[in-house]
Scaffold this active site. Structure first.
Site, PDB file in Angstrom:
ATOM      1  N   SER B 207       0.848  -1.200   0.000  1.00 34.77           N
ATOM      2  CA  SER B 207       0.000   0.000   0.000  1.00 34.77           C
ATOM      3  C   SER B 207       0.877   1.242   0.000  1.00 34.77           C
ATOM      4  CB  SER B 207      -0.881   0.000   1.243  1.00 34.77           C
ATOM      5  OG  SER B 207      -0.076   0.226   2.376  1.00 34.77           O
ATOM      6  N   ARG B 211       0.336   3.675  -3.045  1.00 36.99           N
ATOM      7  CA  ARG B 211      -0.256   4.979  -2.731  1.00 36.99           C
ATOM      8  C   ARG B 211       0.530   6.085  -3.437  1.00 36.99           C
ATOM      9  NH1 ARG B 211       0.706   4.951   2.312  1.00 36.99           N
ATOM     10  NH2 ARG B 211      -1.238   3.914   2.856  1.00 36.99           N
ATOM     11  N   ASN B 215      -1.089   8.331  -6.546  1.00 41.61           N
ATOM     12  CA  ASN B 215      -1.221   9.787  -6.495  1.00 41.61           C
ATOM     13  C   ASN B 215      -0.470  10.454  -7.632  1.00 41.61           C
ATOM     14  OD1 ASN B 215      -2.660  10.949  -4.034  1.00 41.61           O
ATOM     15  ND2 ASN B 215      -1.567   9.212  -3.213  1.00 41.61           N
TER      16      ASN B 215
END
Lengths: 74, 277
Positions: B207, B211, B215
């Site tokens: 994660s 992540r 983004n």
């Protein structure tokens, strides 16, 4: 091949439903607590951004993967 | 290289400059995305590597120079900025990690600054670098390394290795015991415990890496789409310019926030490796 667009719509839709809920919950708690104890506001602010970043993780991963699906796969 | 349709423009800006062994063309720079895909494992994204290593070297050089010329009586502006960053990261690490930090401070600083520099490459206008490099015959260029999943997942894997190293260093064999016996303290439940603990252990770096990638990739995509608007006729230029500016300003927050979160989570994971349940 146009199933991709449906999957993308579902991924981003569900992400777009969940993320604002949690961010608004976070924001309301932040404002409420800052109003109650203004001196804690800066510390809470940084923690708010950290948790907002964490909460945003999965929807943004969804958006990233769905954009990958649209432009690279299809 | 004029683009007939927008999706070709988008695809062009999303493929990395890959150098690798093509099954039948041998070692070469891939001319097209599909060629790069055919190279499969035996290929390397030259642009991401160059930009990330270059930015890492820049970071090291800047902080080394600041360290060497540090004077306590009349600190210059440059030194103040460096000190501000150092203090900011130092107290974050102190808040999160209560034991003897040891190398954790420099680790957090390096990760924060490196990811920040790599992310801020996205604020460079989309077509500036790829177009200039095209004049020199370099077909593809993706200047922000963090929009490349290999880079972010590679960093996340390294964080996982650090976590495992610190777990062994602090808890020794106890780490294995903890993995096997955590939820249900009975040897019969070892497979269940192991499965649950390993999933927990592996989901953290996954994660973490995804992540950052998500983004930055989504942000880069929006920048490319906005850049596309410039080609849609003279009337749209002010709108596209304004949109680009707004998204860039918003993205400054996202860039630093993601670097900060990546750093804080790394410190948190390493700190968790130190405590035993």
């Amino acid at each position: 091949m146009d199933m991709v667009y449906l999957t993308v719509a579902i991924i981003m839709g569900l992400g777009a439903v969940s993320a604002p809920f949690s961010i608004s919950l976070l924001g309301s708690k932040l404002l409420e607590t800052s109003a109650r104890q203004p001196e804690l506001a800066p510390a809470l602010q940084t923690k708010f951004f950290i948790i907002a970043g964490l909460v945003e993780a999965l929807p943004i991963i969804g958006v990233g993967i769905s954009m990958y699906l649209i432009f690279v796969v299809a | 290289m004029a683009y007939e349709n927008p999706s070709e423009y988008i695809n062009h800006h999303l493929t990395n400059l890959t150098y690798g062994r093509h099954p039948d063309l041998g070692w070469k720079l891939a001319e097209s995305g599909s060629e790069a895909a055919e190279m499969g494992f035996m290929s390397i994204h030259v642009d991401s590597m160059m930009w990330s290593i270059g930015l890492g070297a820049l970071f090291l050089f800047l902080f080394w120079r600041a360290g060497r010329k540090a004077t306590s009586d009349q600190p210059g502006g440059f030194q103040n900025a460096i000190e501000m960053i150092l203090e900011f990261i130092d107290d974050t690490v102190k808040q999160v990690f209560h034991g003897k930090t040891g190398p954790l401070g420099p680790i957090a600083l390096t990760i924060f600054m490196w990811v920040l520099l790599m992310n801020s490459m996205k604020l460079v206008p989309v077509d500036l670098v790829p177009f200039t490099l095209e004049q020199f015959g370099v077909g593809y260029q993706k200047i922000a390394p963090t929009t490349n999943p290999n880079v972010t997942l590679g960093m996340a894997t390294f964080v996982l290795m650090m976590v495992v190293y610190y777990s062994f260093k602090v808890k020794g064999f106890g780490f294995i015991k903890e993995l096997c016996f955590t939820p249900f303290n009975h040897w019969l439940f070892i497979p269940v415990n192991l499965f649950m603990e390993l999933v927990g252990l592996l989901s953290k770096p996954l994660s973490l890496g995804l992540r950052l990638f998500g983004n930055m990739y989504a942000g880069e995509m929006i920048f490319i789409l906005i850049a596309l608007m410039f080609s849609a006729g003279f009337l749209l230029w002010p709108l596209a310019g304004g949109l680009q500016f707004i998204w860039a300003v918003f993205h400054i927050l996202v860039v630093s926030l993601q670097a900060f979160i990546f750093m804080v989570l790394t410190v948190v994971y390493i700190a968790m490796a130190h405590e035993d349940h």
